[in-house]
Design a protein around this motif. Structure first.
Motif, PDB file in Angstrom:
ATOM      1  N   GLU A  70       0.258  -0.069 -26.268  1.00 41.21           N
ATOM      2  CA  GLU A  70      -0.905  -0.772 -25.722  1.00 41.21           C
ATOM      3  C   GLU A  70      -1.708   0.028 -24.698  1.00 41.21           C
ATOM      4  N   LYS A  71      -1.253   1.260 -24.352  1.00 39.95           N
ATOM      5  CA  LYS A  71      -1.908   2.117 -23.349  1.00 39.95           C
ATOM      6  C   LYS A  71      -1.934   1.473 -21.969  1.00 39.95           C
ATOM      7  N   VAL A  72      -0.987   0.573 -21.723  1.00 34.36           N
ATOM      8  CA  VAL A  72      -0.881  -0.107 -20.431  1.00 34.36           C
ATOM      9  C   VAL A  72       0.526  -0.691 -20.340  1.00 34.36           C
ATOM     10  N   CYS A  73       1.052  -0.844 -19.115  1.00 41.14           N
ATOM     11  CA  CYS A  73       2.316  -1.571 -18.972  1.00 41.14           C
ATOM     12  C   CYS A  73       2.405  -2.228 -17.599  1.00 41.14           C
ATOM     13  N   PHE A  74       3.170  -3.296 -17.573  1.00 36.56           N
ATOM     14  CA  PHE A  74       3.414  -4.056 -16.349  1.00 36.56           C
ATOM     15  C   PHE A  74       4.832  -3.775 -15.875  1.00 36.56           C
TER      16      PHE A  74
ATOM     17  N   GLN B  46      17.046  -2.646 -12.324  1.00 35.32           N
ATOM     18  CA  GLN B  46      16.625  -2.479 -13.719  1.00 35.32           C
ATOM     19  C   GLN B  46      17.715  -1.753 -14.484  1.00 35.32           C
ATOM     20  N   THR B  47      17.514  -1.660 -15.803  1.00 34.73           N
ATOM     21  CA  THR B  47      18.436  -0.927 -16.661  1.00 34.73           C
ATOM     22  C   THR B  47      17.663   0.173 -17.385  1.00 34.73           C
ATOM     23  N   PRO B  48      18.347   1.154 -17.976  1.00 34.52           N
ATOM     24  CA  PRO B  48      17.639   2.146 -18.789  1.00 34.52           C
ATOM     25  C   PRO B  48      16.817   1.486 -19.907  1.00 34.52           C
ATOM     26  N   GLY B  49      17.307   0.362 -20.447  1.00 36.84           N
ATOM     27  CA  GLY B  49      16.546  -0.350 -21.477  1.00 36.84           C
ATOM     28  C   GLY B  49      15.199  -0.837 -20.969  1.00 36.84           C
ATOM     29  N   ASP B  50      15.114  -1.213 -19.691  1.00 33.53           N
ATOM     30  CA  ASP B  50      13.830  -1.631 -19.113  1.00 33.53           C
ATOM     31  C   ASP B  50      12.836  -0.461 -19.109  1.00 33.53           C
ATOM     32  N   VAL B  51      13.335   0.741 -18.785  1.00 34.13           N
ATOM     33  CA  VAL B  51      12.465   1.929 -18.779  1.00 34.13           C
ATOM     34  C   VAL B  51      11.940   2.178 -20.189  1.00 34.13           C
TER      35      VAL B  51
ATOM     36  N   SER C 224       0.827  -1.194   0.000  1.00 30.66           N
ATOM     37  CA  SER C 224       0.000   0.000   0.000  1.00 30.66           C
ATOM     38  C   SER C 224       0.867   1.252   0.000  1.00 30.66           C
ATOM     39  N   PRO C 225       0.979   1.936  -1.139  1.00 30.55           N
ATOM     40  CA  PRO C 225       1.788   3.152  -1.179  1.00 30.55           C
ATOM     41  C   PRO C 225       1.113   4.276  -0.402  1.00 30.55           C
ATOM     42  N   LYS C 226       1.902   5.079   0.273  1.00 34.01           N
ATOM     43  CA  LYS C 226       1.361   6.211   1.022  1.00 34.01           C
ATOM     44  C   LYS C 226       0.962   7.323   0.066  1.00 34.01           C
ATOM     45  N   VAL C 227      -0.138   8.002   0.368  1.00 34.14           N
ATOM     46  CA  VAL C 227      -0.493   9.202  -0.378  1.00 34.14           C
ATOM     47  C   VAL C 227       0.597  10.234  -0.093  1.00 34.14           C
ATOM     48  N   GLY C 228       1.091  10.852  -1.149  1.00 26.36           N
ATOM     49  CA  GLY C 228       2.174  11.818  -1.022  1.00 26.36           C
ATOM     50  C   GLY C 228       3.547  11.237  -1.300  1.00 26.36           C
ATOM     51  N   SER C 229       3.644   9.897  -1.372  1.00 22.62           N
ATOM     52  CA  SER C 229       4.960   9.310  -1.664  1.00 22.62           C
ATOM     53  C   SER C 229       5.355   9.628  -3.107  1.00 22.62           C
ATOM     54  N   ALA C 230       6.636   9.918  -3.289  1.00 20.14           N
ATOM     55  CA  ALA C 230       7.149  10.300  -4.605  1.00 20.14           C
ATOM     56  C   ALA C 230       8.366   9.454  -4.928  1.00 20.14           C
ATOM     57  N   PHE C 231       8.525   9.135  -6.211  1.00 16.72           N
ATOM     58  CA  PHE C 231       9.698   8.393  -6.649  1.00 16.72           C
ATOM     59  C   PHE C 231      10.041   8.817  -8.072  1.00 16.72           C
ATOM     60  N   PRO C 232      11.312   8.672  -8.465  1.00 19.02           N
ATOM     61  CA  PRO C 232      11.723   9.095  -9.805  1.00 19.02           C
ATOM     62  C   PRO C 232      10.907   8.398 -10.902  1.00 19.02           C
ATOM     63  N   LEU C 233      10.661   9.113 -11.985  1.00 15.38           N
ATOM     64  CA  LEU C 233       9.868   8.581 -13.088  1.00 15.38           C
ATOM     65  C   LEU C 233      10.487   7.346 -13.726  1.00 15.38           C
ATOM     66  N   ALA C 234      11.770   7.107 -13.517  1.00 23.34           N
ATOM     67  CA  ALA C 234      12.411   5.924 -14.095  1.00 23.34           C
ATOM     68  C   ALA C 234      11.937   4.635 -13.438  1.00 23.34           C
ATOM     69  N   PHE C 235      11.287   4.729 -12.287  1.00 25.73           N
ATOM     70  CA  PHE C 235      10.798   3.545 -11.588  1.00 25.73           C
ATOM     71  C   PHE C 235       9.381   3.189 -12.021  1.00 25.73           C
ATOM     72  N   GLY C 236       9.107   1.918 -12.120  1.00 23.96           N
ATOM     73  CA  GLY C 236       7.757   1.384 -12.159  1.00 23.96           C
ATOM     74  C   GLY C 236       6.910   1.680 -13.371  1.00 23.96           C
TER      75      GLY C 236
ATOM     76  N   ARG D  93      11.654   0.068 -22.625  1.00 21.38           N
ATOM     77  CA  ARG D  93      10.737  -1.017 -23.009  1.00 21.38           C
ATOM     78  C   ARG D  93       9.338  -0.743 -22.461  1.00 21.38           C
ATOM     79  N   ARG D  94       9.249  -0.321 -21.185  1.00 19.32           N
ATOM     80  CA  ARG D  94       7.939  -0.035 -20.590  1.00 19.32           C
ATOM     81  C   ARG D  94       7.273   1.163 -21.271  1.00 19.32           C
ATOM     82  N   VAL D  95       8.052   2.196 -21.580  1.00 22.78           N
ATOM     83  CA  VAL D  95       7.499   3.364 -22.280  1.00 22.78           C
ATOM     84  C   VAL D  95       6.929   2.922 -23.625  1.00 22.78           C
ATOM     85  N   GLY D  96       7.655   2.081 -24.352  1.00 24.14           N
ATOM     86  CA  GLY D  96       7.165   1.562 -25.635  1.00 24.14           C
ATOM     87  C   GLY D  96       5.899   0.744 -25.466  1.00 24.14           C
ATOM     88  N   GLU D  97       5.836  -0.022 -24.379  1.00 22.95           N
ATOM     89  CA  GLU D  97       4.645  -0.826 -24.101  1.00 22.95           C
ATOM     90  C   GLU D  97       3.426   0.080 -23.891  1.00 22.95           C
ATOM     91  N   VAL D  98       3.613   1.173 -23.143  1.00 19.32           N
ATOM     92  CA  VAL D  98       2.504   2.113 -22.922  1.00 19.32           C
ATOM     93  C   VAL D  98       2.086   2.755 -24.229  1.00 19.32           C
TER      94      VAL D  98
END
Length: 197
Positions: free
Chosen positions: A141-145, A126-131, A84-96, A133-138
């Protein structure tokens, strides 16, 4: 004490009995810009609750603030133990997956800058290539895992919520354990989050 007196002079706080201070109505003009977010929460809360009811996973809404994704709303999983992520929690855009959804609406040069400037912790699982890959997936397909780039035991699926054709307003994410995201579960989760988005 001087800070409290300054806030009182701006009518953000008011003195209360016993030497305490309370919030004052002078804060209301500062809250007005947040009303757009409140309207978004009001509009998205019911689809999010339905999504949680259907999937039994925690759901959250994230927005972009600078080079970070910030959790601004969540609906808890009915399971006894769930991430359960906390409301207000922030993390770099390269994650997740939520970060990747927010990145997907940007120009490639801006994504490259953000990836380049991401903190060292972003590259432990992860690697920059993983980021990319996820951007390409979005974009396709308008979705990514995401299978644990932020934390190895936390898996997510995300989808952007658009304001207009290409303007990403926010991101909806489902968060769970690795066993919640098995190959057999993915099509059902993808369909559910796209419907909610």
């Amino acid at each position: 004490y001087r800070i409290l007196q300054t806030f009182a002079a701006f009518d953000w706080l008011r003195p209360a009995p016993g030497g305490r201070f309370e919030f004052s109505l002078g804060l209301l003009p500062l809250l007005k810009p947040l009303s757009n977010y409140q309207r978004m929460f009001d509009h998205l809360s019911e689809p999010l609750r339905e999504l949680v009811e259907q999937t039994k996973l925690t759901a959250k809404i994230s927005i972009k603030q600078g080079d970070h994704a910030v959790t601004v709303f969540r609906v808890e999983s009915p399971q006894i133990v769930a991430p359960s992520p906390k409301v207000g929690s922030a993390f770099p855009l390269a994650f997740g997956s939520s970060g990747s959804c927010l990145l997907s609406g940007m120009e490639d040069a801006e994504i490259a800058r953000i990836v380049e400037e991401s903190p060292r912790e972003a590259w432990q699982t992860q690697t920059p290539g993983d980021v990319w890959r996820r951007v390409g997936e979005v974009r396709a397909e308008k979705v990514c895992f995401d299978t644990g780039s932020y934390h190895p035991k936390i898996h997510t699926v995300s989808a952007p919520v658009f304001r207009g054709k290409d303007d990403i307003l926010a991101v909806i994410s489902l968060i769970g354990w690795p066993e919640d995201f098995g190959d057999a579960d993915r099509p059902r989760l993808k369909k559910a989050i796209l419907k909610a988005a």
